[in-house]
Design an enzyme around this catalytic site. Structure first.
Site, short mmCIF file in Angstrom:
data_model
loop_
_atom_site.label_atom_id
_atom_site.label_comp_id
_atom_site.label_asym_id
_atom_site.label_seq_id
_atom_site.Cartn_x
_atom_site.Cartn_y
_atom_site.Cartn_z
CG ASN A 130 -2.08 0.95 1.07
OD1 ASN A 130 -2.48 1.30 -0.05
ND2 ASN A 130 -2.62 1.40 2.18
NE ARG A 183 3.63 0.50 3.82
CZ ARG A 183 3.23 1.76 3.86
NH1 ARG A 183 3.85 2.63 4.64
NH2 ARG A 183 2.20 2.16 3.13
CE LYS A 245 2.98 -7.30 -4.96
NZ LYS A 245 4.10 -6.42 -4.59
N PRO A 262 3.18 -13.15 -8.16
CG PRO A 262 5.05 -11.88 -7.60
CD PRO A 262 4.56 -12.92 -8.57
CG ASP A 264 0.77 -5.59 -8.57
OD1 ASP A 264 0.44 -6.31 -9.52
OD2 ASP A 264 1.44 -4.57 -8.73
#
Length: 316
Positions: A130, A183, A245, A262, A264
DNA sequence: ATCCAGGTCCCAG
DNA sequence: CTGGGACATGGA
């Protein structure tokens, strides 16, 4: 092999007649965050921080020049890093059997999937969630400047990405101070887990571990890298901040698991664009990609991602 | 100002 | 197991 010969020049090596190697495609396809174009206009010259060194790459005709790399370093590390053992003409030929993939492969013809270092890749993609690519790069640079080893190159100072031991010195608050947002918690917890496992693995050689200590061993990153596809994907997701992911990215970009796929927002758009994979959720698109592209799914994904993002494709 | 960015976590049904 | 909102941060 995608090159004919390796030659030593002054403080650089030259790969002759290289196929499937375009710096712009390799370094701007979203797989790495520590490479930058050095000269505006010049899409063929890049500088990056890899394996404790600053190196430069440029294309001259059909030859690839790797500056600040000697033969020993090329053979022991950079050859593998640039995935030069793989024949990409063969890969592309195989993938182009799927006519829908043809356009994306044609567009990113010079892509190679790099074999990067697991810990750096793990933390980098935790940071990517994000988030925006320029901000991801900034966060990684700041983490390196604060916790990594100094590297002087051409009179300028750079910083290597920290080892687990080095980054384990960081507190969550310090990390948050670097602007990585929520994060910080994920990076802190994951680093502690990786470092904890390293310490236990070391301790195990000289004494018996307690039950509590044994529970840290599954977080051994080098052990996880050896696991087969599904077990690896699952094990990676036991780290904080790592979902399907990010786990796929770590497997694909640093553990040689080219069947990882992956998914996204961009790959989702690409799959909808090319395959009309409408409305299906992320796990379904992942499974579809792996079924469609098999052991080359991860490489196919990279062509799709690059195409979708560069073209800014839209779907209804 | 509101929205969004290479998602993950957590909770409800 | 699946769907939806919260989550830091800052640029558009």
């Amino acid at each position: 092999m995608d090159y004919k010969a390796v030659e030593i020049l002054e403080n650089e090596i030259r790969l002759r007649d290289v196929e499937s190697f375009h710096p712009k495609h390799i370094f701007e396809c979203g797989q790495c965050f520590r490479w930058n174009r050095i000269h505006e206009e010049d899409e063929t010259r890049f500088q990056g921080i890899v394996h404790g060194k600053v190196i430069r790459v440029h294309l001259r005709g059909q030859d690839v020049h790797l500056e600040n790399v000697n033969m020993e370093e090329f053979n022991s590390f950079y050859k593998e890093y640039f995935d030069l053992g793989r024949d990409y003409d063969k890969v592309k030929k195989e993938l182009r059997k799927d006519p829908l993939l043809n356009e994306a492969v044609k567009f990113g013809y010079g892509i190679r999937v790099l074999n990067q270092e697991p810990f750096e890749t793990l933390i980098s993609f935790i940071l990517s969630s994000n988030n925006l690519i320029p901000k991801i790069k900034e966060g990684i640079r700041k983490i390196s400047e604060k916790y990594g080893k100094e590297i002087v190159f051409h009179g300028e100072t750079f910083y290597a990405f920290p080892t687990p031991q080095e980054l384990s010195q960081a507190t969550e608050e310090e990390l948050r101070g670097l602007g990585v947002g929520y994060r910080a918690k994920y990076i802190y917890e994951t680093t502690q887990a990786v470092r904890g496992a390293e310490l236990m693995k070391e301790a195990e050689k000289t004494r018996a571990l307690t039950e509590e200590e044994k529970q840290l061993l599954p977080y051994d990153l080098s052990m996880i890298a050896q696991l087969p596809e599904e077990a690896c994907h699952k094990a990676l997701q036991s780290y904080s901040g790592v979902g399907a992911k990010v786990a796929d990215c770590v497997m694909l970009f640093s553990m040689k698991k080219k069947e990882a796929f992956p998914v996204d927002v961009w790959v989702k758009k690409a799959m909808m664009h090319f395959y009309g994979a409408e409305g299906t959720n992320l796990p379904k698109i992942r499974a579809f990609g792996q079924k469609q592209f098999g052991g080359l799914a991860g490489i196919a994904q990279q062509y799709l991602f690059y195409y979708a993002r560069e073209k800014k494709i839209r779907v209804e």
